[in-house]
Enzyme design. Sequence first.
Site, PDB file in Angstrom:
ATOM      1  N   ASP A 106       0.710  -1.332   0.197  1.00 28.29           N
ATOM      2  CA  ASP A 106       0.064  -0.017  -0.094  1.00 28.29           C
ATOM      3  C   ASP A 106       0.878   1.242  -0.218  1.00 28.29           C
ATOM      4  OD1 ASP A 106       0.693   0.363   2.791  1.00 28.29           O
ATOM      5  OD2 ASP A 106      -0.816  -1.233   3.315  1.00 28.29           O
ATOM      6  N   HIS A 121       6.894  -7.278  -1.648  1.00 22.92           N
ATOM      7  CA  HIS A 121       5.777  -7.706  -2.392  1.00 22.92           C
ATOM      8  C   HIS A 121       5.347  -6.766  -3.261  1.00 22.92           C
ATOM      9  CE1 HIS A 121       4.284 -11.010   0.870  1.00 22.92           C
ATOM     10  NE2 HIS A 121       5.404 -11.442   0.441  1.00 22.92           N
ATOM     11  N   ALA A 241      -0.661  -2.053  16.525  1.00 18.99           N
ATOM     12  CA  ALA A 241       0.381  -1.059  16.115  1.00 18.99           C
ATOM     13  C   ALA A 241       0.323   0.407  16.387  1.00 18.99           C
ATOM     14  CB  ALA A 241       0.720  -1.306  14.739  1.00 18.99           C
TER      15      ALA A 241
HETATM   16  N1  APR Z   1      -1.762  -4.146  14.771  1.00 18.60           N
HETATM   17  C1  APR Z   1      -0.718  -5.084  14.861  1.00 18.60           C
HETATM   18  N2  APR Z   1      -1.021  -6.419  14.365  1.00 18.60           N
HETATM   19  C2  APR Z   1      -2.337  -6.579  13.920  1.00 18.60           C
HETATM   20  C3  APR Z   1      -3.319  -5.638  14.186  1.00 18.60           C
HETATM   21  C4  APR Z   1      -2.969  -4.347  14.492  1.00 18.60           C
HETATM   22  N3  APR Z   1      -3.831  -3.517  14.610  1.00 18.60           N
HETATM   23  N4  APR Z   1      -4.373  -6.445  13.605  1.00 18.60           N
HETATM   24  C5  APR Z   1      -4.257  -7.550  13.272  1.00 18.60           C
HETATM   25  N5  APR Z   1      -2.919  -7.668  13.516  1.00 18.60           N
HETATM   26  C6  APR Z   1      -2.012  -9.154  13.100  1.00 18.60           C
HETATM   27  C7  APR Z   1      -2.852 -10.435  13.261  1.00 18.60           C
HETATM   28  O1  APR Z   1      -3.074 -10.605  14.662  1.00 18.60           O
HETATM   29  C8  APR Z   1      -1.964 -11.124  12.436  1.00 18.60           C
HETATM   30  O2  APR Z   1      -0.867 -11.757  12.983  1.00 18.60           O
HETATM   31  O3  APR Z   1      -1.603  -9.088  11.842  1.00 18.60           O
HETATM   32  C9  APR Z   1      -1.294 -10.168  11.469  1.00 18.60           C
HETATM   33  C10 APR Z   1      -1.685 -10.386   9.901  1.00 18.60           C
HETATM   34  O4  APR Z   1      -1.621 -11.487   9.367  1.00 18.60           O
HETATM   35  P1  APR Z   1      -1.695 -11.841   7.925  1.00 18.60           P
HETATM   36  O5  APR Z   1      -3.067 -11.328   7.398  1.00 18.60           O
HETATM   37  O6  APR Z   1      -1.310 -13.213   7.671  1.00 18.60           O
HETATM   38  O7  APR Z   1      -0.745 -10.992   7.081  1.00 18.60           O
HETATM   39  P2  APR Z   1       0.759 -11.012   6.841  1.00 18.60           P
HETATM   40  O8  APR Z   1       1.783 -11.776   8.049  1.00 18.60           O
HETATM   41  O9  APR Z   1       1.309  -9.638   6.190  1.00 18.60           O
HETATM   42  O10 APR Z   1       0.810 -12.084   5.537  1.00 18.60           O
HETATM   43  C11 APR Z   1       0.000 -12.001   4.431  1.00 18.60           C
HETATM   44  O11 APR Z   1       0.845 -12.333   2.265  1.00 18.60           O
HETATM   45  O12 APR Z   1      -0.637 -12.336   0.880  1.00 18.60           O
HETATM   46  C12 APR Z   1       0.479 -11.695   1.140  1.00 18.60           C
HETATM   47  O13 APR Z   1       1.358  -9.407   0.924  1.00 18.60           O
HETATM   48  C13 APR Z   1       0.209 -10.014   1.363  1.00 18.60           C
HETATM   49  O14 APR Z   1       0.885  -9.070   3.263  1.00 18.60           O
HETATM   50  C14 APR Z   1       0.166  -9.885   2.835  1.00 18.60           C
HETATM   51  C15 APR Z   1       0.755 -11.321   3.202  1.00 18.60           C
END
Ligand code: APR
Length: 257
Positions: A106, A121, A241
Amino acid sequence: MIPEGLIHAAEILQSAQRVVVSTGAGMSRESGIPTFRDAQEGLWARFNPEELATERGFRTAPARVWGWYAHRRRAIMSCEPHPGHGALVALERLLPELVVVTQNIDGLHQASGSADVIELHGSIRRSKCLDHGHPFAGAFDEEIAGGEDAEQDPPPCPDCGSPLRPDVVWFGEMLPAAATTRAREFAEQCDVMLVVGTSGMVWPAAELPFVAERSGACIIEINPDPSEITRIADVFLQGRAGEVLPALVQALNVLRH
Ligand code: APR
């Protein structure tokens, strides 16, 4: 009173020379960035990810895929960085060296002013041509003559005429080599890795905290829920965060004065 975990994390950061901040989708959550799945509403709900986010899907139906990314880009461009993004910029000014490695497409870290951001990514804010990868950073009139959710033909590359595609990593594609190499080098050399908002399940990004830990770095994690990374974290700061990062900067400022 500042919670003990925050003080411990601030102490670790205070003596660090080189810090890597590794962010995932949770970092963007409080900015309201829709996930891939969230954005798959209306017309888009009937397609599967292979049809919308693979090279094969693009070659089969370029107007559909370009229209989908126009839809996502429009949603993302209307989002703003939150105080957690700002706190990382403040942290960068307080520490000798800090680089952000993100899985997010983003561009919110750069929008809030982070100077050195490695995008594993890619970015939805950039495009490149299908055949030669010529970069294209121009904006598009967002968009779409046909209105929301319409399919639209991808514009041609100004250099070679091949269709433009979003400069993001699609399913089945390699991560950009330069970004991956640099991220891995930083992971091997950092004193501290601050892991924010990632489940630690999507590889190879998920490997970075393990590389850092094996190389002797301290791991600080910020997440409302435990993740795959939590078991190697020296400090786990449970929370969002947008709240924990500003509190961490505040704790660091208290220690410094
Ligand atoms: N602050 C911090 N962490 C948070 C918050 C918040 N407000 N809200 C949710 N989370 C945490 C969740 O608990 C989870 O552990 O963020 C994490 C999101 O996990 P995923 O959805 O699996 O995202 P990510 O680890 O970034 O992996 C998915 O793969 O498809 C690609 O680029 C895409 O970024 C994406 C990645």
